[in-house]
Design an enzyme around this catalytic site. Structure first.
Site, PDB file in Angstrom:
ATOM      1  N   ASN A   1      -5.885 -14.315  19.151  1.00 53.53           N
ATOM      2  CA  ASN A   1      -6.631 -15.433  19.720  1.00 53.53           C
ATOM      3  C   ASN A   1      -5.713 -16.605  20.057  1.00 53.53           C
ATOM      4  O   ASN A   1      -5.420 -16.850  21.214  1.00 53.53           O
ATOM      5  CB  ASN A   1      -7.740 -15.874  18.755  1.00 53.53           C
ATOM      6  CG  ASN A   1      -8.787 -16.745  19.428  1.00 53.53           C
ATOM      7  OD1 ASN A   1      -8.485 -17.521  20.325  1.00 53.53           O
ATOM      8  ND2 ASN A   1     -10.023 -16.623  19.008  1.00 53.53           N
ATOM      9  N   ASP A   2      -5.242 -17.317  19.042  1.00 53.29           N
ATOM     10  CA  ASP A   2      -4.462 -18.532  19.280  1.00 53.29           C
ATOM     11  C   ASP A   2      -3.176 -18.271  20.062  1.00 53.29           C
ATOM     12  O   ASP A   2      -2.747 -19.113  20.849  1.00 53.29           O
ATOM     13  CB  ASP A   2      -4.108 -19.198  17.941  1.00 53.29           C
ATOM     14  CG  ASP A   2      -5.352 -19.661  17.192  1.00 53.29           C
ATOM     15  OD1 ASP A   2      -6.326 -20.046  17.863  1.00 53.29           O
ATOM     16  OD2 ASP A   2      -5.349 -19.628  15.953  1.00 53.29           O
ATOM     17  N   VAL A   3      -2.561 -17.100  19.869  1.00 58.41           N
ATOM     18  CA  VAL A   3      -1.267 -16.822  20.515  1.00 58.41           C
ATOM     19  C   VAL A   3      -1.406 -16.511  22.001  1.00 58.41           C
ATOM     20  O   VAL A   3      -0.406 -16.359  22.690  1.00 58.41           O
ATOM     21  CB  VAL A   3      -0.533 -15.663  19.805  1.00 58.41           C
ATOM     22  CG1 VAL A   3      -0.215 -16.038  18.369  1.00 58.41           C
ATOM     23  CG2 VAL A   3      -1.325 -14.374  19.860  1.00 58.41           C
TER      24      VAL A   3
ATOM     25  N   ALA B   1      -6.769 -21.547  14.290  1.00 55.06           N
ATOM     26  CA  ALA B   1      -6.567 -22.962  14.612  1.00 55.06           C
ATOM     27  C   ALA B   1      -7.888 -23.701  14.789  1.00 55.06           C
ATOM     28  O   ALA B   1      -7.917 -24.927  14.853  1.00 55.06           O
ATOM     29  CB  ALA B   1      -5.724 -23.096  15.876  1.00 55.06           C
TER      30      ALA B   1
END
Length: 469
Positions: free
Chosen positions: A395-397, A436
């Site tokens: 997700n965040d990456v 995050a």
């Protein structure tokens, strides 16, 4: 002459540690590196027994029992802990290293004061400063690692815990622990100073890690690993043990280097890590308002058709894939695609998962070829030639907010440029945010399809659909 043989044994042990670290730098040789390091530790333990010579029978029974219990616990952990629990385990082991260090430091002081032996060490600055350093670093490592473990395990809030003036409080506790360490150095006969050092440093460890959000735990784990090495090295000076000094220095140095690599991957500075205060989720619009029915769902059959027409496919693994234990299903998908002469690669973000190298180890466990695992810097310039990207639990990456929203907690973090691919398939159980705590606008891009399913089950369904294509 006997001392020379012991030092030679320590030298061989240290060389094996260095070789082991070198072998650990690549997944293909990592297992051999582990065994090499373990052999080095075995020789170091043998050297300690030889150095101290005659041991009372009661002590032999106690030491032997401790070794047996430790071996049993280690074997149980190796067999039972899943890959998804490995970050928590590493954090816990870092903490235990810190605990062992400050207990040894305190015991060394107490032994001198109680027996009256080696009292000349109390006037030796190297000994007293090393003892104080062991107390400070060891205690910070213990409590900081326990908080990191709690965040990863869900026992402590994964969010960054902030309050007014928290940075000032941390600085005051840092100064306090250093001052108490100074008192311990100038008055080593007062053992209470040492335990005051440990107490204040323990609180400092909690204060340092609590303000750090769960998304930044890979950096924190690397840093705490370095702390545990520095604590061990300081303990080596306390005991006058060369191999402990060397091995602790190796762990400390490699941990700092790894921390710097992680900081670069997260676009953070080392002072940010040392004093915390980042990783907090910024206030954003409600997830539902951002997506607002704009996502496009897909099915295994549609994904299979897209893959059947593709020439180049990139799979992006994430923590969701680890939780679902989907790596072996992903390997089966890889086999299906390569059998059709489709080029398949894996894009590895440095902080994907919950610890450095998490995804590499996970894929290696499923026998994914090492040369197919591509680091971010290598694969990013080529995403515009990719037909299909499959994001499995990441997700965040892959979140474009890192580039477009300066107020986001991931602002400036280098990401995988998956948005440049022709088609993006996101395998995810729901639209919930990543670690995050921010939504991902990638999910509403025109070329993005959402496959709402468990990572393992979704991959298995795609494999089945491919067979029928």
């Amino acid at each position: 002459m006997e001392k020379a043989y012991i030092n030679l044994l320590y030298l061989v042990s240290s060389i094996l540690f260095i070789i082991g670290l070198k072998l650990l730098s690549h997944p293909k040789t990592a297992v051999r590196g582990n065994f090499t390091g373990a052999l080095g530790m075995f020789l170091a333990v043998v050297g300690v027994f030889l150095e101290y010579g005659t041991i009372k029978q009661s002590d032999i029974i106690l030491i032997g029992s401790a070794i047996l219990v430790g071996t049993a616990i280690g074997a149980y952990i190796a067999l039972k802990v899943e890959m998804t629990g490995m970050p928590q385990l590493v954090a816990l082991l870092n903490g235990l290293g810190g605990l062992a260090s400050f207990l040894v430091g305190g015991n060394s002081l107490m032994e001198i004061l109680e027996t009256g032996k080696n009292t000349e060490l109390l006037s030796n600055l190297q000994f007293t400063i090393s003892t104080a350093a062991t107390g400070i670093i060891g205690a910070v490592t213990l409590t900081g690692s326990l908080i990191a473990f709690g965040k990863l395990q869900g026992l402590v809030s994964e969010k960054a815990v902030r309050y007014f003036g928290d940075q000032i409080v941390k600085v005051l506790f840092l100064i306090g622990s250093i001052y108490l360490g100074y008192l311990n150095v100038i008055e080593p006969t007062k053992i209470e100073w040492y335990w005051y050092v440990v107490l204040v440093a323990s609180i400092l460890g909690v204060l340092l890690v609590m303000p750090i959000g769960g998304a930044d735990m890979p950096v924190v784990i690397a840093l705490l690993n370095s702390y545990s090495g520095l604590a061990a090295s300081a303990t080596g000076f306390v005991l006058g043990n060369n191999v402990l000094i060397i091995s602790g220095s190796l762990v400390g140095a490699s941990g700092i280097l790894l921390t710097q690599i992680m900081c670069k991957a997260m676009n953070r500075s080392l002072p940010n890590v040392l004093f915390g205060g980042w990783g907090a989720a910024a206030s954003t619009a409600e997830t539902g308002d951002i997506y607002a029915g704009k996502t496009k769902a897909t099915s295994a059959e549609e994904v299979a058709m897209l893959l059947d027409m593709a020439q180049r496919v990139v799979i992006v693994p994430g923590y969701g894939m680890a939780v679902a234990q989907a790596q072996h299903a992903v390997r089966e998908l890889y086999n299906q695609l390569t059998d059709r002469n489709i080029e398949v690669e894996f894009a590895i973000h440095p902080v994907a998962g919950r610890m450095p190298g998490h995804m590499n180890v996970l894929l290696a466990e499923a026998d994914i070829p090492y040369d197919k695992m591509k680091e971010m810097d290598e694969i990013n310039p080529t995403f515009n030639t990719v037909d299909v990207v499959i994001i499995n639990g990441a997700n965040d990456v892959v979140n474009p907010l890192a580039k477009t929203d300066p107020g986001s907690p991931i602002a400036g973090m280098p990401i995988l440029d998956v948005d440049k691919a022709k088609t993006i398939i996101v395998i995810k159980r729901s639209l919930s945010p990543g670690f995050a705590g921010v939504p991902n606008p990638l999910f509403i891009q025109e070329n993005c399809l959402m496959y709402f399913q468990d990572g393992k089950k979704a991959t298995q369904e795609i494999v089945t659909a491919l067979k029928d294509t």
